[in-house]
Scaffold this active site. Structure first.
Site, PDB file in Angstrom:
ATOM      1  N   GLY A  25      28.537 -66.819  29.749  1.00  0.00           N
ATOM      2  CA  GLY A  25      27.508 -67.061  28.728  1.00  0.00           C
ATOM      3  C   GLY A  25      26.427 -66.004  28.792  1.00  0.00           C
ATOM      4  O   GLY A  25      25.248 -66.278  28.563  1.00  0.00           O
ATOM      5  N   GLY A  35      23.799 -65.343  25.880  1.00  0.00           N
ATOM      6  CA  GLY A  35      22.931 -66.432  25.431  1.00  0.00           C
ATOM      7  C   GLY A  35      21.484 -66.221  25.864  1.00  0.00           C
ATOM      8  O   GLY A  35      21.122 -65.174  26.421  1.00  0.00           O
ATOM      9  N   GLN A  36      20.656 -67.250  25.619  1.00  0.00           N
ATOM     10  CA  GLN A  36      19.213 -67.113  25.857  1.00  0.00           C
ATOM     11  C   GLN A  36      18.917 -66.805  27.325  1.00  0.00           C
ATOM     12  O   GLN A  36      18.133 -65.911  27.628  1.00  0.00           O
ATOM     13  CB  GLN A  36      18.481 -68.410  25.439  1.00  0.00           C
ATOM     14  CG  GLN A  36      16.975 -68.228  25.381  1.00  0.00           C
ATOM     15  CD  GLN A  36      16.188 -69.536  25.521  1.00  0.00           C
ATOM     16  OE1 GLN A  36      16.724 -70.573  25.896  1.00  0.00           O
ATOM     17  NE2 GLN A  36      14.911 -69.481  25.216  1.00  0.00           N
ATOM     18  N   ILE A  43      32.324 -64.872  25.157  1.00  0.00           N
ATOM     19  CA  ILE A  43      33.468 -65.321  24.354  1.00  0.00           C
ATOM     20  C   ILE A  43      33.529 -64.470  23.083  1.00  0.00           C
ATOM     21  O   ILE A  43      32.485 -63.975  22.621  1.00  0.00           O
ATOM     22  CB  ILE A  43      33.395 -66.834  23.989  1.00  0.00           C
ATOM     23  CG1 ILE A  43      32.031 -67.181  23.386  1.00  0.00           C
ATOM     24  CG2 ILE A  43      33.722 -67.707  25.171  1.00  0.00           C
ATOM     25  CD1 ILE A  43      31.972 -68.549  22.732  1.00  0.00           C
ATOM     26  N   TYR A  70      24.582 -84.304  25.189  1.00  0.00           N
ATOM     27  CA  TYR A  70      24.117 -83.219  26.067  1.00  0.00           C
ATOM     28  C   TYR A  70      23.697 -83.804  27.421  1.00  0.00           C
ATOM     29  O   TYR A  70      24.107 -83.321  28.478  1.00  0.00           O
ATOM     30  CB  TYR A  70      22.943 -82.525  25.392  1.00  0.00           C
ATOM     31  CG  TYR A  70      22.342 -81.375  26.154  1.00  0.00           C
ATOM     32  CD1 TYR A  70      23.042 -80.197  26.352  1.00  0.00           C
ATOM     33  CD2 TYR A  70      21.033 -81.458  26.652  1.00  0.00           C
ATOM     34  CE1 TYR A  70      22.469 -79.117  27.024  1.00  0.00           C
ATOM     35  CE2 TYR A  70      20.458 -80.391  27.316  1.00  0.00           C
ATOM     36  CZ  TYR A  70      21.178 -79.237  27.504  1.00  0.00           C
ATOM     37  OH  TYR A  70      20.608 -78.174  28.169  1.00  0.00           O
ATOM     38  N   LYS A  98      25.151 -83.381  31.224  1.00  0.00           N
ATOM     39  CA  LYS A  98      24.310 -82.804  32.287  1.00  0.00           C
ATOM     40  C   LYS A  98      24.292 -83.699  33.531  1.00  0.00           C
ATOM     41  O   LYS A  98      24.354 -83.205  34.661  1.00  0.00           O
ATOM     42  CB  LYS A  98      22.894 -82.537  31.763  1.00  0.00           C
ATOM     43  CG  LYS A  98      22.810 -81.351  30.818  1.00  0.00           C
ATOM     44  CD  LYS A  98      23.237 -80.067  31.522  1.00  0.00           C
ATOM     45  CE  LYS A  98      23.405 -78.900  30.604  1.00  0.00           C
ATOM     46  NZ  LYS A  98      24.012 -77.707  31.247  1.00  0.00           N
TER      47      LYS A  98
HETATM   48  C1  AKB Z   1      17.514 -78.243  24.744  1.00  0.00           C
HETATM   49  O1  AKB Z   1      16.478 -78.424  24.096  1.00  0.00           O
HETATM   50  O2  AKB Z   1      18.603 -78.741  24.461  1.00  0.00           O
HETATM   51  C2  AKB Z   1      17.435 -77.382  25.979  1.00  0.00           C
HETATM   52  C3  AKB Z   1      17.142 -78.190  27.197  1.00  0.00           C
HETATM   53  C4  AKB Z   1      15.809 -78.742  27.428  1.00  0.00           C
HETATM   54  O3  AKB Z   1      18.005 -78.379  27.990  1.00  0.00           O
HETATM   55  N1  AKB Z   1      16.438 -76.376  25.799  1.00  0.00           N
END
Ligand code: AKB
Length: 319
Positions: free
Chosen positions: A8, A11-12, A35, A143, A147
């Site tokens: 990655g 990415g940022q 990728i 997400y 995590k």
């Molecule tokens: C998001 O906003 O999804 C990310 C994070 C806080 O993990 N920047």
């Protein structure tokens, strides 16, 4: 840490982390993994090796690790919170099946692995202020689910197989180099771009919604220092709370206005992002990171704001 694969890398975080590692480890191979469709360009491409590294292809990762004698993998492949909510199956595939491939390669080849977690790993039942290191983690977003599972799976590989997995829970990250894509905290980057360009900013997060944020140089410092930390001092591994500042859109806008008085902002709250933000903590307690590996951020809201404005003015050629 000498030969590193950054997955990655365009990415940022990856774009800046790869360059930092190349500066700090000139004798090593710092491989920019990407990728197709997100190829490295410019100095990132020219300053070191790059390879296609799709986390969903374990064989491909294994051959890169062999070719460059990789000892450390930074796994930065992820769909951020807002995008993951729209594409939950893809988020699971990249974040979980991808992680499993990386951990298997690391187990076979003896690599250390950093896979960031996030403030998104917490949920509405988590204490919102001074959120402890060890507390309730019941996120409601895909997400967040990935995590928490990332933290557990990384710890599992450490305890079961001795794989050297370590990580931090990143807050929203603010940088002036590469824009984030699809996160809930992205507004805190976009607001600076609008202010410097003299544009009105339309804020998708409501006044009064606080989240932890961090300037990119501190985030990179955390990502590198945790991998250099003395393992005998680490009580925790996956993942450490790290913090440096917490604000809502009003506080951030006022800070920018104190430097750019004509800056204008109005609200058009995005219900999905706002719901995610509401379920996250306001402010983490990072005392374990401070005690176990001497974590200390360098930037606060004032120094970050000064640096962001100067850097973006330079980037856009604005006097
Ligand atoms: C998001 O906003 O999804 C990310 C994070 C806080 O993990 N920047």
């Amino acid at each position: 840490m000498k030969n590193v694969l950054v997955i990655g890398s365009t990415g940022q975080i990856g774009s800046e982390l790869t360059m930092k590692l190349r500066r700090e480890i000139p004798e090593g191979n710092i491989v920019a993994g990407y990728i197709p469709g997100a190829e490295p360009k410019g100095v990132l491409l020219e300053s070191g090796p790059s390879e296609i590294a799709d986390v969903r292809d374990g064989q491909q990762l294994s051959s890169i690790v062999d070719r460059y004698k990789i000892d450390t993998i930074y796994n930065l492949a992820a769909l951020l919170s807002a995008v993951a909510e729209k594409k939950p199956l893809l988020a699971w595939d990249i974040q979980m099946n991808g992680l499993l491939n990386i951990l298997e390669v690391a187990r076979e080849k003896g690599c250390a692995v950093f896979t960031p977690s996030s403030i998104g790993s917490f949920g509405p039942e988590t204490p919102k202020v001074n959120t402890p290191q060890d507390t309730i983690q019941r996120p409601r977003s895909m997400y967040g689910v990935t995590k928490v599972a990332t933290e557990l799976l990384s710890d599992y590989y450490y305890h079961k197989y001795g794989v050297d997995t370590r990580s931090v829970r990143f807050p929203g990250l603010i940088s002036n180099v590469t824009l984030p894509g699809g996160g809930t905290t992205d507004y805190a980057v976009e607001i600076y771009y609008a202010a410097v360009k003299g544009e009105e900013f339309v804020c998708p997060i409501a006044a009064g919604t606080f989240m932890d944020m961090m300037y990119m140089p501190d985030a990179l410092k955390a990502a590198v220092e945790i991998m250099h930390a003395d393992p005998s001092r680490l009580i925790h591994r996956n993942s450490f709370n790290v913090a440096s500042m917490s604000f809502d859109p009003e506080i951030l806008a006022a800070k920018i206005r104190s430097r750019i008085p004509e800056f204008r902002m109005r609200y058009e709250v995005d219900p999905m992002r706002e719901e995610i933000a509401q379920s996250w903590p306001d402010k983490l307690d990072d005392s374990c990171a401070r005690a176990e590996w001497d974590w200390a951020p360098s930037y606060d809201l004032d120094s970050m704001t000064d640096d962001m404005i100067v850097s973006l003015r330079k980037k856009f050629g604005i006097e």
